[in-house]
Design a protein around this motif. Structure first.
Motif, mmCIF file in Angstrom:
data_model
loop_
_atom_site.group_PDB
_atom_site.id
_atom_site.type_symbol
_atom_site.label_atom_id
_atom_site.label_comp_id
_atom_site.label_asym_id
_atom_site.label_seq_id
_atom_site.Cartn_x
_atom_site.Cartn_y
_atom_site.Cartn_z
ATOM 1 N N ALA A 241 10.093 -2.340 -0.510
ATOM 2 C CA ALA A 241 8.765 -2.961 -0.485
ATOM 3 C C ALA A 241 7.926 -2.491 -1.662
ATOM 4 O O ALA A 241 7.938 -1.305 -2.018
ATOM 5 C CB ALA A 241 8.058 -2.620 0.837
ATOM 6 N N GLN A 242 7.222 -3.407 -2.288
ATOM 7 C CA GLN A 242 6.358 -3.079 -3.412
ATOM 8 C C GLN A 242 5.205 -4.056 -3.501
ATOM 9 O O GLN A 242 5.287 -5.199 -3.033
ATOM 10 C CB GLN A 242 7.154 -3.080 -4.724
ATOM 11 C CG GLN A 242 7.854 -4.378 -5.028
ATOM 12 C CD GLN A 242 8.658 -4.337 -6.307
ATOM 13 O OE1 GLN A 242 8.639 -5.286 -7.082
ATOM 14 N NE2 GLN A 242 9.382 -3.250 -6.516
ATOM 15 N N ARG A 243 4.124 -3.584 -4.069
ATOM 16 C CA ARG A 243 2.946 -4.422 -4.327
ATOM 17 C C ARG A 243 2.958 -4.779 -5.804
ATOM 18 O O ARG A 243 2.860 -3.907 -6.657
ATOM 19 C CB ARG A 243 1.672 -3.644 -3.974
ATOM 20 C CG ARG A 243 0.386 -4.308 -4.425
ATOM 21 C CD ARG A 243 -0.009 -5.457 -3.508
ATOM 22 N NE ARG A 243 -1.446 -5.684 -3.543
ATOM 23 C CZ ARG A 243 -2.087 -6.398 -4.454
ATOM 24 N NH1 ARG A 243 -1.402 -6.944 -5.446
ATOM 25 N NH2 ARG A 243 -3.385 -6.553 -4.385
ATOM 26 N N ARG A 244 3.111 -6.058 -6.097
ATOM 27 C CA ARG A 244 3.199 -6.507 -7.484
ATOM 28 C C ARG A 244 1.815 -6.922 -7.980
ATOM 29 O O ARG A 244 1.271 -7.946 -7.550
ATOM 30 C CB ARG A 244 4.177 -7.673 -7.603
ATOM 31 C CG ARG A 244 5.606 -7.304 -7.222
ATOM 32 C CD ARG A 244 6.564 -8.459 -7.390
ATOM 33 N NE ARG A 244 7.948 -8.043 -7.138
ATOM 34 C CZ ARG A 244 8.992 -8.852 -7.220
ATOM 35 N NH1 ARG A 244 8.804 -10.134 -7.545
ATOM 36 N NH2 ARG A 244 10.211 -8.395 -6.986
ATOM 37 N N VAL A 245 1.275 -6.101 -8.858
ATOM 38 C CA VAL A 245 -0.048 -6.393 -9.438
ATOM 39 C C VAL A 245 0.163 -7.285 -10.666
ATOM 40 O O VAL A 245 0.802 -6.866 -11.639
ATOM 41 C CB VAL A 245 -0.764 -5.089 -9.837
ATOM 42 C CG1 VAL A 245 -2.127 -5.396 -10.439
ATOM 43 C CG2 VAL A 245 -0.911 -4.164 -8.625
ATOM 44 N N TYR A 265 4.104 -8.281 -14.129
ATOM 45 C CA TYR A 265 3.459 -7.584 -13.016
ATOM 46 C C TYR A 265 3.794 -6.096 -13.078
ATOM 47 O O TYR A 265 4.785 -5.689 -13.702
ATOM 48 C CB TYR A 265 3.896 -8.173 -11.668
ATOM 49 C CG TYR A 265 5.369 -8.090 -11.396
ATOM 50 C CD1 TYR A 265 5.936 -6.960 -10.809
ATOM 51 C CD2 TYR A 265 6.216 -9.151 -11.716
ATOM 52 C CE1 TYR A 265 7.283 -6.871 -10.565
ATOM 53 C CE2 TYR A 265 7.582 -9.080 -11.472
ATOM 54 C CZ TYR A 265 8.108 -7.940 -10.887
ATOM 55 O OH TYR A 265 9.446 -7.849 -10.645
ATOM 56 N N LYS A 269 5.473 0.710 -5.685
ATOM 57 C CA LYS A 269 6.269 0.849 -4.474
ATOM 58 C C LYS A 269 5.434 1.437 -3.340
ATOM 59 O O LYS A 269 4.539 2.247 -3.556
ATOM 60 C CB LYS A 269 7.480 1.742 -4.743
ATOM 61 C CG LYS A 269 8.498 1.149 -5.708
ATOM 62 C CD LYS A 269 9.685 2.069 -5.872
ATOM 63 C CE LYS A 269 10.449 2.228 -4.583
ATOM 64 N NZ LYS A 269 11.665 3.054 -4.740
ATOM 65 N N VAL A 270 5.766 1.029 -2.112
ATOM 66 C CA VAL A 270 5.085 1.581 -0.947
ATOM 67 C C VAL A 270 5.399 3.077 -0.817
ATOM 68 O O VAL A 270 4.516 3.894 -0.580
ATOM 69 C CB VAL A 270 5.506 0.820 0.323
ATOM 70 C CG1 VAL A 270 4.946 1.512 1.567
ATOM 71 C CG2 VAL A 270 5.022 -0.617 0.263
ATOM 72 N N VAL A 369 -5.684 0.095 -5.165
ATOM 73 C CA VAL A 369 -4.461 -0.499 -4.613
ATOM 74 C C VAL A 369 -3.449 0.586 -4.283
ATOM 75 O O VAL A 369 -2.794 0.566 -3.222
ATOM 76 C CB VAL A 369 -3.871 -1.520 -5.604
ATOM 77 C CG1 VAL A 369 -2.504 -2.003 -5.128
ATOM 78 C CG2 VAL A 369 -4.811 -2.699 -5.781
ATOM 79 N N ARG A 372 -4.284 2.457 -1.087
ATOM 80 C CA ARG A 372 -4.050 1.663 0.127
ATOM 81 C C ARG A 372 -2.572 1.573 0.479
ATOM 82 O O ARG A 372 -2.215 1.620 1.662
ATOM 83 C CB ARG A 372 -4.622 0.255 -0.054
ATOM 84 C CG ARG A 372 -6.154 0.224 -0.099
ATOM 85 C CD ARG A 372 -6.670 -1.191 -0.019
ATOM 86 N NE ARG A 372 -6.371 -1.814 1.270
ATOM 87 C CZ ARG A 372 -6.658 -3.077 1.586
ATOM 88 N NH1 ARG A 372 -7.232 -3.850 0.678
ATOM 89 N NH2 ARG A 372 -6.363 -3.563 2.745
ATOM 90 N N ILE A 373 -1.697 1.434 -0.517
ATOM 91 C CA ILE A 373 -0.270 1.315 -0.186
ATOM 92 C C ILE A 373 0.384 2.677 0.025
ATOM 93 O O ILE A 373 1.467 2.750 0.606
ATOM 94 C CB ILE A 373 0.496 0.531 -1.276
ATOM 95 C CG1 ILE A 373 0.539 1.311 -2.588
ATOM 96 C CG2 ILE A 373 -0.074 -0.837 -1.480
ATOM 97 C CD1 ILE A 373 1.447 0.688 -3.607
#
Length: 436
Positions: A241-245, A265, A269-270, A369, A372-373
């Motif tokens: 899982a990852q947050r793609r900015v 992006y 990663k979480v 960000v 938060r993750i």
């Protein structure tokens, strides 16, 4: 997937890499069964059956593939190298000279790697001395009747030979890992850690079937297997899982040609910290027990530490362990990812996050960000690490419980990275790979 493995072995150069990696892994496991000169093998085997080792010794024993408790030439395993790498990574933030070396590219990285090797040997000497001294005093194995007879000859010459042998074993392990990185598949050090951890899985599962608290048998064995599959699925899900900015690069006109204008992006990663917070928390929790052991005190504070911070099945130990993991997860992410540096690099090359101004607002947004993750990532690490401690009360096999803590994180993480490398090499040769 089996077809992809068959195709990998049909490719000559890839087959050589895979066979070379497997040969090094077999050699590594062979060294984990050769005892150090001067150790009574029979007494060691008897103490291994009678005793229980936890804390930092349990962690080192995990990373050595149970070689520590056997007092073999590879007893220290890869732990000194891991510790040296973490120390150098932390010092890079503090010491400007190391930070400058890191930014020099390949030459600076080679220099830092050389420093890591020197520090690994120094730490190996210290750890080998401590383990040999602990074994000779009979305190390495708790509850063993012949613990003081593990090393019959405690002369200075014999102790020095044992320390030199263990240190040389760590140096050989470091060399084997670098050989895998250069001529094999995957990261060598990670592959050796994977080999050490995975080697304890069969015996741990069989121990659950034979001597579990709930009577042993096939029912708890199948129950643990089912829970292990669920744990592997959870770890794979969170690790991937990852947050793609999103990042957009401005278009620039140089002469009659347009450059830039691309979109990419930043993958956050979480679980950005990996398994390091668990290692830090385990090492820190071992310090109070070590202080009590060295002081020999029987006062009220020593009794409280012995009751609450030494036995891992106590609620106080679990709570402190969980909170330390959460703290170190935020701490390691803070020192390993610098939002201001990323924002400055983006601004230098004309990149920006849509809707966010370049410069300081971008750094603040990335920090927001990342915070938060990191919260779900740190809580996930804490829960995974508590599973072996909970298993102590259910199956009575805490230190050998395979599905939880550092073991499952290492096995799944290294497995995913190695499969990705094999997949990429297959795709380079126009093969279908693992995923159709």
């Amino acid at each position: 997937m089996l077809t992809a493995f068959a195709r990998a072995f049909k490719t000559p150069d890839l087959r050589k890499k895979l066979l070379f990696t497997l040969a090094i892994m077999a050699l590594f496991r062979l060294g984990a069964h050769i005892p150090v000169p001067g150790v009574s093998f029979q007494n060691v085997q008897e103490c291994v059956k009678e005793s229980h080792t936890s804390g930092l010794f349990g962690l080192v024993n995990l990373f050595s593939g149970n070689a520590l408790l056997q007092l073999t030439i590879f007893a220290l395993g890869i732990m000194p190298y891991i510790t040296a790498s973490i120390i150098l990574q932390l010092l890079t933030v503090v010491i400007p000279r190391l930070d400058a070396l890191k930014k020099e590219g390949q030459a600076g990285t080679a220099k830092i790697t050389q420093y890591t090797r020197y520090l690994t040997i120094a730490l190996a000497i210290l750890q080998a001395t401590g383990i040999v001294a602990t074994a000779s005093s009979g305190t390495l194995f708790s509850g063993c009747t012949v613990g003081s007879q593990i090393i019959p000859d405690t002369s200075v010459f014999r102790i020095a030979v044992m320390v030199i042998t263990m240190t040389a074993g760590t140096t050989v392990i470091m060399w084997l890992g670098e050989l895998i990185t250069d001529r094999g598949i995957g990261n060598g050090m990670s592959i050796l850690i994977f080999t050490s951890v995975a080697a304890g899985f069969p015996s741990a599962l069989w121990q659950i079937k034979q001597t579990g608290k709930i009577g042993g048998g096939w029912v708890p064995f199948i129950l643990v297997i089912a829970m292990g599959l669920c744990m592997v699925g959870l770890v794979v899900f969170v690790e991937q899982a990852q947050r793609r900015v999103p990042v957009q690069y401005a278009k620039r006109m140089i002469g009659r040609r347009a450059y830039g204008g691309t979109s990419t992006y930043i993958p956050l990663k979480v679980n950005q910290a990996g398994v390091i917070p668990v290692i830090f928390a385990s090492s820190l929790l071992y310090i109070p027990a070590l202080i009590v052991q060295l002081s020999g005190s029987h006062s009220s504070w020593a009794n409280w530490i012995d009751t609450n911070l030494v036995k891992s099945d106590k609620p106080t130990y679990m709570v402190v362990y969980f909170l330390l993991i959460v703290f170190f997860a935020f701490f390691y992410v803070a020192i390993s990812f610098n939002p201001e540096e990323v924002a400055d690099n983006m601004k230098k090359y004309g990149g920006f996050i849509p809707g966010i101004r370049a410069g300081r607002p971008t750094a603040e947004y990335l920090n927001y960000v990342l915070t938060r993750i990191t919260w779900p990532g740190s809580l996930y690490l804490g829960i995974i690490a508590l599973i072996p401690l909970i298993a102590l009360g259910v199956f009575n096999v805490s230190q050998n419980f395979p599905f939880g803590g550092t073991s499952i994180l290492i096995v799944v993480g290294v497995g995913l990275e190695t499969v990705k490398q094999i997949e990429s090499q297959l795709q380079q040769r126009n093969y279908e790979g693992f995923l159709r």
